[in-house]
Design a protein around this motif. Structure first.
Motif, PDB file in Angstrom:
ATOM      1  N   THR A  62       0.830  -1.203   0.000  1.00 54.47           N
ATOM      2  CA  THR A  62       0.000   0.000   0.000  1.00 54.47           C
ATOM      3  C   THR A  62       0.866   1.254   0.000  1.00 54.47           C
ATOM      4  OG1 THR A  62      -1.500  -1.259   1.396  1.00 54.47           O
ATOM      5  CG2 THR A  62      -1.984   1.088   1.136  1.00 54.47           C
ATOM      6  N   LEU A 224      -6.943   9.961   5.242  1.00 50.44           N
ATOM      7  CA  LEU A 224      -6.635   8.616   4.742  1.00 50.44           C
ATOM      8  C   LEU A 224      -7.109   7.552   5.727  1.00 50.44           C
ATOM      9  CD1 LEU A 224      -3.072   8.695   3.123  1.00 50.44           C
ATOM     10  CD2 LEU A 224      -5.314   8.584   2.022  1.00 50.44           C
ATOM     11  N   GLY A 228      -9.908   5.024   4.774  1.00 53.28           N
ATOM     12  CA  GLY A 228      -9.547   3.605   4.785  1.00 53.28           C
ATOM     13  C   GLY A 228     -10.511   2.794   5.643  1.00 53.28           C
ATOM     14  N   ASN A 233     -10.449  -0.730   4.085  1.00 54.29           N
ATOM     15  CA  ASN A 233      -9.094  -0.988   3.602  1.00 54.29           C
ATOM     16  C   ASN A 233      -8.131  -0.803   4.775  1.00 54.29           C
ATOM     17  OD1 ASN A 233      -6.617  -1.049   2.422  1.00 54.29           O
ATOM     18  ND2 ASN A 233      -7.122   0.361   0.752  1.00 54.29           N
ATOM     19  N   LEU A 236      -4.553   0.420   4.265  1.00 61.67           N
ATOM     20  CA  LEU A 236      -4.425   1.875   4.098  1.00 61.67           C
ATOM     21  C   LEU A 236      -4.416   2.557   5.469  1.00 61.67           C
ATOM     22  CD1 LEU A 236      -4.321   4.355   2.312  1.00 61.67           C
ATOM     23  CD2 LEU A 236      -6.813   4.297   2.158  1.00 61.67           C
ATOM     24  N   VAL A 237      -5.330   2.122   6.336  1.00 63.45           N
ATOM     25  CA  VAL A 237      -5.396   2.704   7.682  1.00 63.45           C
ATOM     26  C   VAL A 237      -4.055   2.544   8.382  1.00 63.45           C
ATOM     27  CG1 VAL A 237      -6.448   2.504   9.963  1.00 63.45           C
ATOM     28  CG2 VAL A 237      -7.863   2.278   7.914  1.00 63.45           C
TER      29      VAL A 237
END
Ligand SMILES: Nc1ncnc2c1ncn2[C@@H]1O[C@H](COP(=O)(O)OP(=O)(O)O)[C@@H](O)[C@H]1O
Ligand SMILES: [Mg+2]
Lengths: 268, 261
Positions: A62, A224, A228, A233, A236-237
């Motif tokens: 990511t 973000l 996320g 996701n 992403l987190v």
């Protein structure tokens, strides 16, 4: 400077100390590697669900994707907000502290309000801030300032007031006025306090900025993280969280360095 | 009339907890060039008395006159308990502090500061910070910080009490010599009788709070403080002042008659 030669015993002692430091550093690194390794192995073996828990490899993937994408825009947005609120809350907090230091009466009047504002969870003011300054960077910075300005004011004022009574008396015997006392005694005497306070303040600014970004944002690391979470996701987190960790640590180190330099300059 | 006169000075502190009568009807005359000592138990009001002389505290009653007129800024120098040098300033900038505040940093006054530092052996240390100097040098720097303002009279509030015993004697001698050399009048507050006898020309003994003048002694022993300490008259003088000072004498273990039970 004369070079000091130590006894054999002392050198042995120093060597042991040095070796211990190295061992500790290695162990610290080992803990991180073991943690990441275990996480990856468990995810590969599907003992843990990598959809919920992600995995180091996925996070790295990511990160690589984000780097090619618009990670910089998010990082810069968050940095800008954090630094701006850090600087502003420092300026505002110090100014308020100076005003309160000048007048005993004003200080005593303000005391209960400061206590209440300090105790209030600032996030509760979120809706009000958004309505007043609009949803955008302004609201985020306002939120961050609100969170760190009160603690800055209180810490700085406490430092100002705790300048030794004897030094204050010295200024009186020299017939110094309040401004002179402020510039020549109270400020310099409190540089170490202010520096220590900056370290707390830097952390507060991060808290404030991320909180602000949770509330309203179109970009930034906080954005973000929230985004996320919403699209499930987790990679992403976690990726954004790690970047945040690194940035916050870097900024803290910078302020700590500044503290060292300043303390050295004033001969402490 | 002397150089410094206190006329019927009384002072009461007011605080939430109540009022404290610290000084009561003090009449004092300090003559030019004199090294005047004030001895009294701690908490009696000596610091209060000096603050009033320095003009930083306005007495509840009475007047303070310097050469027959009310005290003006800068005419009275004040040396506090502990040197109170600023750790973040070099010795040189510490010495100039008073001039900066008085907005009197003229070439003349700066030259005077330099001369004082040179004369009293601190010139080489001018760019050091207080933390790098010994207790004695720090005290000397604090004295010079006062002298730079050209006061007519210097007030010293137990300036040696923070020093250990050995340094204390030599620093006291040092400060005494500088003040005499500059031809200044001095008022020294202390609770140390031997210090007072070895330095002062005249000693006022004050009572426990509220401070009143109990008696005044002329010190007729000559010489510097070490010579004075060795003079046979010294012990006798010490004893007289000790007797005057010892307010708890009746309560003393040695004076108490053992009770028969
Ligand atoms: N600002 C003040 N407010 C109330 N009381 C004070 C204040 N300063 C001193 N005192 C009281 O006045 C008395 C004399 O104090 P001080 O002059 O400092 O004595 P000394 O210097 O002889 O030890 C003490 O009992 C002290 O508690
Ligand atoms: Mg005192």
């Amino acid at each position: 400077m004369q070079k000091i030669t130590y006894s054999i015993e002392h050198r042995r002692f120093l060597n042991v100390q040095k070796r211990r430091t190295v061992v500790i550093r290695l162990l610290q690194a080992a803990v991180l590697v073991a943690f990441l390794g275990l996480w990856q192995i468990l995810a590969d073996a599907e003992v843990i669900d990598s959809f919920i828990a992600s995995s180091p490899a996925k996070i790295w993937q990511t990160f690589a994707d984000l780097c090619r994408g618009d990670l910089w825009r998010h990082v810069l947005t968050t940095l800008y907000e954090t630094v701006l609120s850090f600087v502003l809350s420092f300026a505002i907090g110090t100014t308020i502290a100076v005003l309160l230091w000048f007048s005993d009466t004003v200080r005593r009047v303000a005391e209960p309000y400061l206590v209440v504002i300090n105790a209030l969870p600032k996030i509760a003011l979120g809706p009000i801030i958004i309505i007043w300054v609009g949803a955008g960077i302004k609201a985020i910075v306002a939120m961050a300032i609100l969170i760190s300005v009160v603690i800055t004011t209180i810490n700085t004022l406490t430092g100002f007031i705790s300048v030794s009574a004897e030094k204050m008396l010295l200024m009186r015997t020299l017939h110094a006025n309040k401004w002179q006392t402020l510039w020549k005694l109270v400020f310099p005497a409190n540089l170490p306090t202010v520096m220590a306070c900056l370290k707390i303040s830097v952390g507060m600014s991060w808290v404030g900025t991320i909180m602000g970004e949770y509330l309203v944002s179109k970009a930034g690391l906080g954005y973000l993280i929230v985004y996320g979470g919403q699209v499930f996701n987790l990679s992403l987190v976690m990726c954004a969280t790690v970047v945040l960790c690194v940035l916050a640590a870097l900024m803290y180190v910078l302020v700590a360095l500044l503290e060292k330099v300043v303390n050295r300059c004033i001969g402490l | 009339m002397g150089q410094l006169d206190l006329v019927e000075v009384s002072h009461t502190y007011h605080s939430k907890r109540g009022e404290t009568l610290a000084l009561k009807d003090i009449n004092l005359q300090v003559n030019e060039g004199q090294f005047f000592g004030i001895v009294g138990p701690s908490g009696s009001g000596k610091t209060t008395l000096l603050s009033i002389m320095a003009g930083v505290l306005v007495p509840s009653k009475g007047r303070v006159l310097l050469n027959g007129a009310p005290v003006q800024a800068g005419k009275v120098g004040y040396m506090l308990q502990r040197d109170q040098l600023f750790e973040w300033r070099t010795i040189w900038r510490n010495v100039l502090l008073g001039l900066e505040i008085a907005k009197n940093k003229t070439p003349d006054s700066v030259a005077h500061a330099e001369e004082l530092l040179r004369k009293y052996g601190l010139w080489e240390f001018r760019s050091r910070y207080p933390g790098e100097l010994s207790g004695g040098m720090r005290q000397r720097a604090a004295l010079i910080r006062t002298l730079v303002l050209k006061p007519q009279i210097v007030l010293l509030d137990e300036p040696f009490s923070a020093l250990d015993f050995q340094t204390r004697i030599s620093v006291a001698e040092d400060v005494h010599a500088i003040i005499k050399n500059e031809g200044l009048t001095a008022v020294l507050v202390t609770h140390d009788i031997s210090e007072a006898i070895s330095l002062c020309d005249r000693i006022a003994v004050v009572t426990a709070r509220p401070a009143t003048i109990k008696s005044i002694f002329e010190v007729s022993i000559d010489g510097n403080s070490l010579e004075r300490r060795e003079n046979p008259q010294y012990a006798a003088m010490f004893k007289r002042i000790w007797k005057e000072l010892d307010v708890y004498a009746e309560d003393n273990v040695f004076n108490r008659t053992p009770s028969v039970s």
